[in-house]
Design a protein around this motif. Sequence first.
Motif, short mmCIF file in Angstrom:
data_model
loop_
_atom_site.label_atom_id
_atom_site.label_comp_id
_atom_site.label_asym_id
_atom_site.label_seq_id
_atom_site.Cartn_x
_atom_site.Cartn_y
_atom_site.Cartn_z
N LEU A 6 0.84 -1.19 0.00
CA LEU A 6 0.00 0.00 0.00
C LEU A 6 0.88 1.24 0.00
CD1 LEU A 6 -2.83 -0.97 2.51
CD2 LEU A 6 -2.83 -1.11 0.01
N LEU A 7 0.41 2.26 -0.70
CA LEU A 7 1.17 3.51 -0.81
C LEU A 7 0.37 4.63 -0.16
CD1 LEU A 7 2.36 3.29 -4.52
CD2 LEU A 7 3.72 2.87 -2.47
N ASP A 8 0.92 5.21 0.88
CA ASP A 8 0.32 6.35 1.57
C ASP A 8 1.39 7.38 1.83
OD1 ASP A 8 -2.41 5.61 1.85
OD2 ASP A 8 -1.87 4.21 3.44
N GLY A 9 0.97 8.56 2.18
CA GLY A 9 1.88 9.60 2.64
C GLY A 9 3.11 9.78 1.77
N GLU A 10 4.27 9.68 2.42
CA GLU A 10 5.53 9.95 1.74
C GLU A 10 5.82 8.96 0.62
OE1 GLU A 10 8.76 10.48 4.48
OE2 GLU A 10 7.61 11.89 5.70
N ALA A 11 5.44 7.70 0.81
CA ALA A 11 5.68 6.69 -0.23
C ALA A 11 4.90 7.03 -1.50
CB ALA A 11 5.31 5.29 0.27
N TRP A 12 3.66 7.49 -1.33
CA TRP A 12 2.85 7.89 -2.47
C TRP A 12 3.41 9.14 -3.13
CZ3 TRP A 12 0.00 6.78 -6.28
CH2 TRP A 12 -0.85 7.71 -6.89
N THR A 13 3.75 10.12 -2.33
CA THR A 13 4.32 11.37 -2.85
C THR A 13 5.61 11.08 -3.63
OG1 THR A 13 3.33 12.63 -1.06
CG2 THR A 13 5.17 13.66 -2.22
#
Length: 173
Positions: free
Chosen positions: A2-9
């Motif tokens: 899953l990609l959230d927060g900093e990983a997504w950015t």
Amino acid sequence: MLLDGEAWTARMQGFKREAWRLETLPWYRVPSEDGDIREFLAGHRIDPANYTSSYTEGLRKLRAEGKSKGRVHIVSRPLTDYLRFEFMYYASHAAAGDDIRIMDVTDRENPLAGIQDFWILDKEEVVLMHYQPDGTQISRELYEGDVTPFLEYQRIALAESVPFEEYVKGLDV
């Protein structure tokens, strides 16, 4: 994964050549847009020729770096209030360099029926966008399989769609 927060950015800022998205929903529930949608429904409109935001500035920067960002949104008429709202911003986003295309499936079969929203980055990495039926985002997931089917979905979407500017000519949005 899953990609959230900093990983997504990091994924969205770290692509090297192209970020491309398939949008399939008639409504996306984004809490930060609630006030803007209410204003839109009350008659407020932006001037796409003069509108600027961090998003449009980011698009201009990407273009200056030789990168591209694009999308195909699958729609059917009548357009939802959300799509009409989104189209208002699409005009300024397209002017800033976002390659926005529309696939209208009102009077024809959807060649991508059943395919969910996704991003494809540099034709190498796919991020699946998971939503509830009402358009509320549940999660973003880095797809760990073969990206070849998604490249084909992209090919079909591009072949079956028209540029945003062409789609909205003569359309009352």
